[in-house]
Design an enzyme around this catalytic site. Structure first.
Site, short mmCIF file in Angstrom:
data_model
loop_
_atom_site.label_atom_id
_atom_site.label_comp_id
_atom_site.label_asym_id
_atom_site.label_seq_id
_atom_site.Cartn_x
_atom_site.Cartn_y
_atom_site.Cartn_z
N HIS A 97 0.80 -1.23 0.00
CA HIS A 97 0.00 0.00 0.00
C HIS A 97 0.83 1.28 0.00
CE1 HIS A 97 0.86 -0.24 4.29
NE2 HIS A 97 0.53 1.04 4.38
C1 UD1 Z 1 -2.23 5.06 6.58
C2 UD1 Z 1 -0.90 5.48 7.23
C3 UD1 Z 1 0.14 4.40 7.01
C4 UD1 Z 1 -0.38 3.04 7.44
C5 UD1 Z 1 -1.69 2.76 6.74
C6 UD1 Z 1 -2.30 1.42 7.09
C7 UD1 Z 1 -0.38 7.89 7.20
C8 UD1 Z 1 0.48 8.92 6.57
N1 UD1 Z 1 -0.37 6.69 6.62
O1 UD1 Z 1 -2.00 5.00 5.18
O2 UD1 Z 1 1.30 4.72 7.77
O3 UD1 Z 1 0.57 2.06 7.12
O4 UD1 Z 1 -2.61 3.79 7.09
O5 UD1 Z 1 -3.44 1.18 6.34
O6 UD1 Z 1 -1.03 8.17 8.18
N2 UD1 Z 1 -9.57 4.85 2.68
C9 UD1 Z 1 -10.70 4.07 2.64
N3 UD1 Z 1 -11.27 3.76 3.84
C10 UD1 Z 1 -10.78 4.17 5.01
C11 UD1 Z 1 -9.63 4.97 5.02
C12 UD1 Z 1 -9.02 5.29 3.83
O7 UD1 Z 1 -11.18 3.67 1.60
O8 UD1 Z 1 -11.34 3.83 6.07
C13 UD1 Z 1 -8.92 5.18 1.40
C14 UD1 Z 1 -9.17 6.60 0.98
O9 UD1 Z 1 -9.33 6.63 -0.39
C15 UD1 Z 1 -7.89 7.30 1.37
C16 UD1 Z 1 -6.85 6.19 1.17
O10 UD1 Z 1 -7.52 5.00 1.52
O11 UD1 Z 1 -7.63 8.44 0.61
C17 UD1 Z 1 -5.63 6.36 2.01
O12 UD1 Z 1 -5.96 6.49 3.40
P1 UD1 Z 1 -4.97 7.30 4.38
O13 UD1 Z 1 -5.42 7.19 5.77
O14 UD1 Z 1 -4.75 8.66 3.85
O15 UD1 Z 1 -3.58 6.56 4.20
P2 UD1 Z 1 -3.20 5.00 4.14
O16 UD1 Z 1 -2.60 4.75 2.81
O17 UD1 Z 1 -4.30 4.11 4.60
#
Ligand code: UD1
Length: 369
Positions: free
Chosen positions: A211
């Site tokens: 990811h």
């Molecule tokens: C975040 C953490 C990362 C961790 C990862 C585990 C930061 C900078 N990154 O990254 O360190 O390893 O979590 O998963 O904090 N989304 C959904 N559902 C949700 C949440 C997010 O669909 O419940 C999607 C959204 O499109 C969002 C994308 O996932 O934009 C990324 O989510 P985000 O929390 O920004 O970062 P992660 O890549 O999950």
């Protein structure tokens, strides 16, 4: 009564806070207040962990949700500042904040607390990849700069903090709290029929998770990885729970259907803690770019091929079962063959990854508050 603001936001935070909250139950003069920023909000990335790990329902949910780094961090910062001030005005101010890991919620909550002079304990302090292209590295640096109690999972954490000039008396090697959760859940997890569900047999499949932006945001890197995974799946089937951002990118780069149509690859949505641990604990190998999984595989003694150029968790490479592969498809191929031929290194479990880290953490937090 000492009131503690305990912050969670994203998936890897939940398995770290669960044993800490449980261990606080033995402290009558400490009241932990659980605050969920809502960085992760899906059933699959958030709710299921509360259910399976029996984490109490958050006392406060901020429902911040997704956004760019600046938007997400800023929204959490504003919401936490408002909350801390409201509580203070109501005579219910916090005596300390406890943050875990390195996600945007960790950074934003720490910044809000530090400006309002609420002391911060950072669990998993001092880890450094020395790679500022990783958002988590920035989060780690700023969180540690503003904390006043540093609780480290491995010796390099202690060394980095000392080198940065933090006072030695407030830096403690407490071990790995995520491994507390792993050890306490292993039996329950292994009793599930997850392997049957994905039609794989113990010791004869590969668990893949990807990811990180460095692997999934580039079309070239992701298509090369996809090719090597498809090739390797002919000898070792793959179970691949796909993170939402990875699914989005696979789709955008027209790679999703290629993976979906391969009968040796089982793509799934992100899994809950128990199903995932059931799979990882009986895998032949794990291919991942996750920080937590490097540590979990080391604790489980399962080979881990880490799709990163560097790691903030070097003990998993030096002592544990992890090898850094970068996004080098040839190297991945080579090490997969080593694993399949049983020529891969054996690892050892680091000191204090013993299921008792939370006890050491709550003792220090209670004493220093
Ligand atoms: C975040 C953490 C990362 C961790 C990862 C585990 C930061 C900078 N990154 O990254 O360190 O390893 O979590 O998963 O904090 N989304 C959904 N559902 C949700 C949440 C997010 O669909 O419940 C999607 C959204 O499109 C969002 C994308 O996932 O934009 C990324 O989510 P985000 O929390 O920004 O970062 P992660 O890549 O999950």
């Amino acid at each position: 009564m000492k009131r503690l603001a305990c912050i969670v936001g994203a998936r890897p935070n939940f398995m770290k806070i669960a044993p800490i909250l449980r261990a606080f139950r033995n402290y009558e003069d400490v009241q932990p207040v659980l605050i969920h920023t809502g960085q992760h909000y899906d059933q699959a990335l958030s709710d299921i962990f509360f259910q399976e790990l029996q984490i109490p329902h958050p006392d406060i949910s901020l429902a911040i949700g997704s956004g760019s780094h600046a938007q997400q961090t800023a929204n959490i910062l504003v919401a936490i500042e408002r909350l801390l001030i409201e509580k203070l005005d109501a005579g219910l101010g916090f005596d300390r904040m406890v943050v875990v890991g390195d996600v945007n919620s960790t950074l934003a909550a720490t910044l809000a607390a530090a400006k309002l002079r609420v002391p911060v304990a950072h669990v998993e302090a001092g880890l450094r990849s020395f790679d500022r292209a990783m958002p988590e590295e920035i989060n780690r640096l700023v969180t540690d700069a503003l904390s006043d109690l540093w609780l480290c999972s491995e010796p390099t954490g202690v060394q980095h903090l000392i080198a940065e000039g933090k006072p030695k008396s407030s830096i403690h090697l407490v071990g790995n709290v995520m491994i507390d959760t792993l050890l306490s859940q292993l039996d329950v997890a292994r009793s599930r029929d997850t392997l049957k569900h994905y039609d794989v047999i113990p010791g004869n499949y590969n668990v893949v998770t990807l990811h990180r932006p460095s692997n999934v945001d580039s079309k070239l890197a992701l298509s090369e990885l996809t090719d090597v995974l498809i090739r390797s799946a002919r000898t070792l089937p793959i179970v691949f729970p796909v993170h939402p951002r990875t699914r989005l990118k696979l789709n955008e780069f027209e790679l999703l259907s290629k993976l979906e149509s391969d009968r040796n690859i089982r793509l799934t949505n992100p899994l809950g803690y128990h199903d995932f641990l059931c799979l990882t604990s009986q895998a032949k190998v794990i291919v991942t770019d996750s920080g937590g999984l490097q540590e979990e595989s080391t604790a489980l003694g399962i080979p881990c091929l880490t799709m990163r150029e560097n790691t903030e968790r070097p003990i998993t490479v030096e002592m544990g079962t992890s090898t850094l592969i970068g996004n080098d498809a040839e190297m991945l191929d080579y090490y997969l063959q080593q694993v399949i031929c049983d020529k891969y290194k054996q690892g050892k479990c680091p000191e204090f990854w013993d299921g008792k880290a939370a006890l050491r953490i709550v003792h220090l937090v209670a004493e220093c508050t």
